[in-house]
Write a protein that holds these residues in place. Structure first.
Motif, mmCIF file in Angstrom:
data_model
loop_
_atom_site.group_PDB
_atom_site.id
_atom_site.type_symbol
_atom_site.label_atom_id
_atom_site.label_comp_id
_atom_site.label_asym_id
_atom_site.label_seq_id
_atom_site.Cartn_x
_atom_site.Cartn_y
_atom_site.Cartn_z
ATOM 1 N N ASP A 134 -13.086 53.783 22.241
ATOM 2 C CA ASP A 134 -12.438 54.738 23.148
ATOM 3 C C ASP A 134 -11.436 55.625 22.408
ATOM 4 O O ASP A 134 -10.953 56.619 22.974
ATOM 5 C CB ASP A 134 -11.712 53.996 24.277
ATOM 6 C CG ASP A 134 -12.682 53.314 25.236
ATOM 7 O OD1 ASP A 134 -13.822 53.806 25.373
ATOM 8 O OD2 ASP A 134 -12.298 52.284 25.825
ATOM 9 N N LEU A 135 -11.124 55.277 21.177
ATOM 10 C CA LEU A 135 -10.167 56.048 20.388
ATOM 11 C C LEU A 135 -10.889 57.105 19.556
ATOM 12 O O LEU A 135 -12.105 57.015 19.349
ATOM 13 C CB LEU A 135 -9.373 55.113 19.477
ATOM 14 C CG LEU A 135 -8.508 54.062 20.172
ATOM 15 C CD1 LEU A 135 -7.897 53.111 19.156
ATOM 16 C CD2 LEU A 135 -7.417 54.739 20.997
ATOM 17 N N PRO A 136 -10.163 58.122 19.037
ATOM 18 C CA PRO A 136 -10.785 59.112 18.150
ATOM 19 C C PRO A 136 -11.416 58.433 16.948
ATOM 20 O O PRO A 136 -10.935 57.389 16.486
ATOM 21 C CB PRO A 136 -9.605 60.008 17.739
ATOM 22 C CG PRO A 136 -8.599 59.846 18.831
ATOM 23 C CD PRO A 136 -8.741 58.430 19.303
ATOM 24 N N VAL A 137 -12.467 59.022 16.405
ATOM 25 C CA VAL A 137 -13.270 58.348 15.385
ATOM 26 C C VAL A 137 -12.456 57.919 14.175
ATOM 27 O O VAL A 137 -12.730 56.880 13.571
ATOM 28 C CB VAL A 137 -14.454 59.247 14.960
ATOM 29 C CG1 VAL A 137 -13.972 60.492 14.228
ATOM 30 C CG2 VAL A 137 -15.447 58.464 14.108
ATOM 31 N N ARG A 138 -11.440 58.694 13.778
ATOM 32 C CA ARG A 138 -10.627 58.339 12.606
ATOM 33 C C ARG A 138 -9.518 57.361 12.947
ATOM 34 O O ARG A 138 -8.743 56.972 12.069
ATOM 35 C CB ARG A 138 -10.022 59.592 11.982
ATOM 36 C CG ARG A 138 -11.034 60.608 11.505
ATOM 37 C CD ARG A 138 -11.919 60.066 10.403
ATOM 38 N NE ARG A 138 -12.919 61.034 9.988
ATOM 39 C CZ ARG A 138 -14.024 60.743 9.317
ATOM 40 N NH1 ARG A 138 -14.275 59.494 8.989
ATOM 41 N NH2 ARG A 138 -14.874 61.689 8.981
ATOM 42 N N ALA A 139 -9.425 56.970 14.214
ATOM 43 C CA ALA A 139 -8.347 56.060 14.616
ATOM 44 C C ALA A 139 -8.888 54.860 15.385
ATOM 45 O O ALA A 139 -8.167 54.224 16.140
ATOM 46 C CB ALA A 139 -7.333 56.821 15.475
ATOM 47 N N GLN A 140 -10.157 54.529 15.173
ATOM 48 C CA GLN A 140 -10.787 53.475 15.964
ATOM 49 C C GLN A 140 -10.517 52.066 15.457
ATOM 50 O O GLN A 140 -10.732 51.103 16.179
ATOM 51 C CB GLN A 140 -12.306 53.699 16.011
ATOM 52 C CG GLN A 140 -12.712 54.873 16.890
ATOM 53 C CD GLN A 140 -14.215 55.033 16.993
ATOM 54 O OE1 GLN A 140 -14.972 54.356 16.284
ATOM 55 N NE2 GLN A 140 -14.659 55.914 17.858
ATOM 56 N N SER A 161 -20.918 41.401 17.945
ATOM 57 C CA SER A 161 -22.332 41.469 17.567
ATOM 58 C C SER A 161 -22.653 42.758 16.839
ATOM 59 O O SER A 161 -23.447 42.770 15.883
ATOM 60 C CB SER A 161 -23.211 41.355 18.826
ATOM 61 O OG SER A 161 -24.581 41.374 18.493
ATOM 62 N N ASN A 162 -22.028 43.878 17.235
ATOM 63 C CA ASN A 162 -22.295 45.171 16.590
ATOM 64 C C ASN A 162 -21.857 45.192 15.131
ATOM 65 O O ASN A 162 -22.326 46.032 14.354
ATOM 66 C CB ASN A 162 -21.588 46.302 17.343
ATOM 67 C CG ASN A 162 -22.224 46.604 18.673
ATOM 68 O OD1 ASN A 162 -23.362 46.223 18.932
ATOM 69 N ND2 ASN A 162 -21.484 47.285 19.540
ATOM 70 N N ASN A 163 -20.957 44.307 14.755
ATOM 71 C CA ASN A 163 -20.463 44.275 13.378
ATOM 72 C C ASN A 163 -21.350 43.449 12.452
ATOM 73 O O ASN A 163 -21.165 43.483 11.241
ATOM 74 C CB ASN A 163 -19.040 43.722 13.337
ATOM 75 C CG ASN A 163 -18.006 44.729 13.816
ATOM 76 O OD1 ASN A 163 -17.958 45.058 14.984
ATOM 77 N ND2 ASN A 163 -17.187 45.216 12.906
ATOM 78 N N ALA A 186 -15.818 53.175 -0.567
ATOM 79 C CA ALA A 186 -16.220 54.186 -1.551
ATOM 80 C C ALA A 186 -17.149 55.226 -0.936
ATOM 81 O O ALA A 186 -17.000 56.433 -1.180
ATOM 82 C CB ALA A 186 -16.902 53.506 -2.735
ATOM 83 N N GLU A 187 -18.094 54.777 -0.136
ATOM 84 C CA GLU A 187 -19.025 55.719 0.500
ATOM 85 C C GLU A 187 -18.289 56.652 1.456
ATOM 86 O O GLU A 187 -18.591 57.845 1.537
ATOM 87 C CB GLU A 187 -20.124 54.954 1.231
ATOM 88 C CG GLU A 187 -21.118 55.808 1.992
ATOM 89 C CD GLU A 187 -21.968 56.723 1.121
ATOM 90 O OE1 GLU A 187 -22.620 57.632 1.697
ATOM 91 O OE2 GLU A 187 -21.983 56.559 -0.120
ATOM 92 N N ALA A 324 -18.308 53.438 11.557
ATOM 93 C CA ALA A 324 -19.462 52.566 11.786
ATOM 94 C C ALA A 324 -20.723 53.159 11.175
ATOM 95 O O ALA A 324 -21.569 52.437 10.637
ATOM 96 C CB ALA A 324 -19.643 52.326 13.283
ATOM 97 N N LEU A 325 -20.851 54.483 11.240
ATOM 98 C CA LEU A 325 -22.029 55.133 10.657
ATOM 99 C C LEU A 325 -22.069 54.956 9.145
ATOM 100 O O LEU A 325 -23.141 54.801 8.557
ATOM 101 C CB LEU A 325 -22.039 56.623 11.015
ATOM 102 C CG LEU A 325 -22.373 56.969 12.470
ATOM 103 C CD1 LEU A 325 -22.238 58.474 12.696
ATOM 104 C CD2 LEU A 325 -23.784 56.503 12.817
#
Length: 372
Positions: A134-140, A161-163, A186-187, A324-325
C-alpha cells in the motif's frame, strides 16, 4: 521429492540468537528455540543454507544508528560498541532475542492459513524484504529478514508466501545462499542507474559480496568494468571479469582511473564504500553521469563538493532494498546461469561467530555461508 508437512516439523529447533546489541559474544546458539508457526499467507521454510551479509553485523553492532560515524572495522565487528547505538536500518528498535540471517534457501515445510498447500516441498530462494504494497514503491520495505523479524540463522524460518520464490537450479543450497541480499541489491543499483551496454562503470568495494555481484551483473549488461579494491584482490577480480583494476590503497584512485578513461569520466559509479572515497568517485563521473550507493563500509559520513553534483548534472541514487520485481528478475538470472556463486567457505550454524569473525578480516572474495 518427499513432501514435508506440519506433522514432521519439530516444536523446537536449533538457532543462533542475537541477545542484544554488541560483539560476537551476543550471538548464542540454542537447540531449544521455538519453531516458528507460519501465519496467514505465510510459509514455513526448512533452511538448507543461509548466507552472511554485512547487514547482520551492522544490526548487531548498532552501526545503523545515526550517532555512529566510524567505519565497520574488524574491531567494531568483533567487540561491538559501548555508546548505546541501537537503531536498525529503518531506525526501528530491534527486539531481542532476534534470529538474524537474510539470505535463505531451503524447502517449504508447511503453510499457514490462506497459503497454497501445494507449495509444500518446493525448493525456494527467499526475498528478504517484507513489503507493504500500500506504500509507494520506493518506501514499501516494512521489515527485513533477520532485523525486524526472525531470519535464517536457524533450522526453520517463516516468511510471506510471496517472498518464497521457486528456484530451479543445479546449484547447491550453500551456493544459492550467496545470492540474496548482495545480488538483488547490486541489480537494483544497476537498474536505477540504467547502466547500458558499452558504458563504463567504476565499482568500489569490488571484492565484497555486493561488489562481486556488481561485476557479474554489469558484465551481463555488456558494460566495461573498472574494479576498485585492495591490491591483493586484483587477480581474482580480473578472473571474475573486471576489465580494469585500480588499487584502493594506491593513494591515487582518481589519477589511475583517469589514465584509463581520460578526462571524459565514467558513465556510472556503483559505490559501497562511501567515507573518504565519496568525494573522489564523484569526480570520476562524466557530465550527466549516475551515482548509486548501497553501503558505506568506509564510513557513513563524508564531504561533498556540490559543484560536482551541480555543474556536472549528476544523478544520485540511494539503494536500501530492491523492489519485488528486481528480486524476481534476479531469480531468472540465476536460473539461466548468467551469474555464478562465489562461495568462499561453509560453516556449521553453531560456528556463526567464527564465520563472522573471518568475514570481518576482509581477506576474502565472495561469500561465507552457514548450514544448520
Amino acid at each position: 521429492m518427499n513432501a514435508l508437512d506440519a506433522d514432521n516439523v519439530p516444536p523446537t529447533m536449533r538457532a543462533v540468537l542475537l541477545t542484544g546489541h554488541g560483539g560476537l559474544d551476543s550471538l548464542v546458539t540454542s537447540d531449544e528455540a521455538p519453531t516458528p508457526t507460519p501465519q496467514t499467507g505465510e510459509v514455513l521454510v526448512r533452511v538448507g543454507a543461509c548466507g552472511l551479509n554485512n547487514t547482520e553485523i551492522n544490526t548487531r553492532t548498532g552501526w545503523y544508528d545515526s550517532m555512529v560515524e566510524s567505519s565497520l572495522s574488524e574491531e567494531l565487528g568483533v567487540h561491538g560498541r559501548d555508546d548505546g547505538a541501537a537503531s536498525s536500518w529503518n531506525k526501528a528498535s530491534v527486539e531481542f532475542p532476534r534470529i538474524q540471517g537474510s539470505a535463505v534457501v531451503g524447502r517449504i515445510a508447511s503453510v499457514g492459513r490462506g497459503a497454497d498447500p501445494g507449495r509444500i516441498g518446493e525448493r525456494v530462494l527467499v526475498d528478504p524484504s517484507i513489503r507493504d504494497e500500500d506504500l509507494p514503491v520506493r518506501a514499501q520495505i516494512a521489515e527485513y529478514l533477520g532485523s525486524e523479524r526472525d531470519g535464517g540463522f536457524a533450522e526453520y524460518v517463516a516468511v510471506p508466501s510471496n517472498n518464497a520464490h521457486v528456484v530451479d537450479s543445479p546449484l547447491s543450497d550453500a551456493e544459492l545462499a550467496t545470492f540474496p541480499c548482495s545480488y538483488d541489491t547490486a541489480e537494483e543499483m544497476l537498474d536505477r542507474a540504467e547502466l547500458a551496454k558499452g558504458e563504463t562503470v567504476a565499482i568500489t568495494g569490488a571484492a565484497g559480496g555486493v561488489g562481486t555481484a556488481l561485476i557479474q551483473l554489469a558484465l551481463a549488461r555488456g558494460a566495461h568494468i573498472i574494479a576498485i579494491a585492495g591490491a591483493s584482490k586484483e587477480a581474482r577480480l580480473r578472473e571474475l571479469g573486471a576489465h580494469d583494476f585500480v588499487a584502493r590503497d594506491s593513494g591515487a584512485v582518481r589519477e589511475e582511473v583517469e589514465k584509463l578513461v581520460g578526462e571524459r569520466g565514467v558513465d556510472v559509479v556503483a559505490d559501497v564504500v562511501g567515507g573518504a572515497m565519496f568525494g573522489t568517485v564523484l569526480k570520476l563521473l562524466r557530465r550527466g553521469g549516475r551515482y548509486a550507493t548501497a553501503g558505506a563500509i568506509g564510513g557513513p559520513t563524508t564531504k561533498i563538493d556540490l559543484r560536482d553534483l551541480i555543474y556536472k548534472d549528476l544523478e544520485m541514487y540511494g539503494i536500501t532494498n530492491p523492489t519485488a520485481l528486481t528480486f524476481t528478475r534476479l531469480v531468472e538470472i540465476i536460473q539461466t546461469g548468467r551469474v555464478k556463486p562465489l562461495l568462499q567457505e561453509v560453516f556449521p550454524l553453531s560456528e556463526l561467530r567464527a564465520a563472522q569473525a573471518q568475514m570481518l578480516k576482509r581477506a576474502h572474495v565472495g561469500k561465507y555461508v552457514v548450514v544448520p
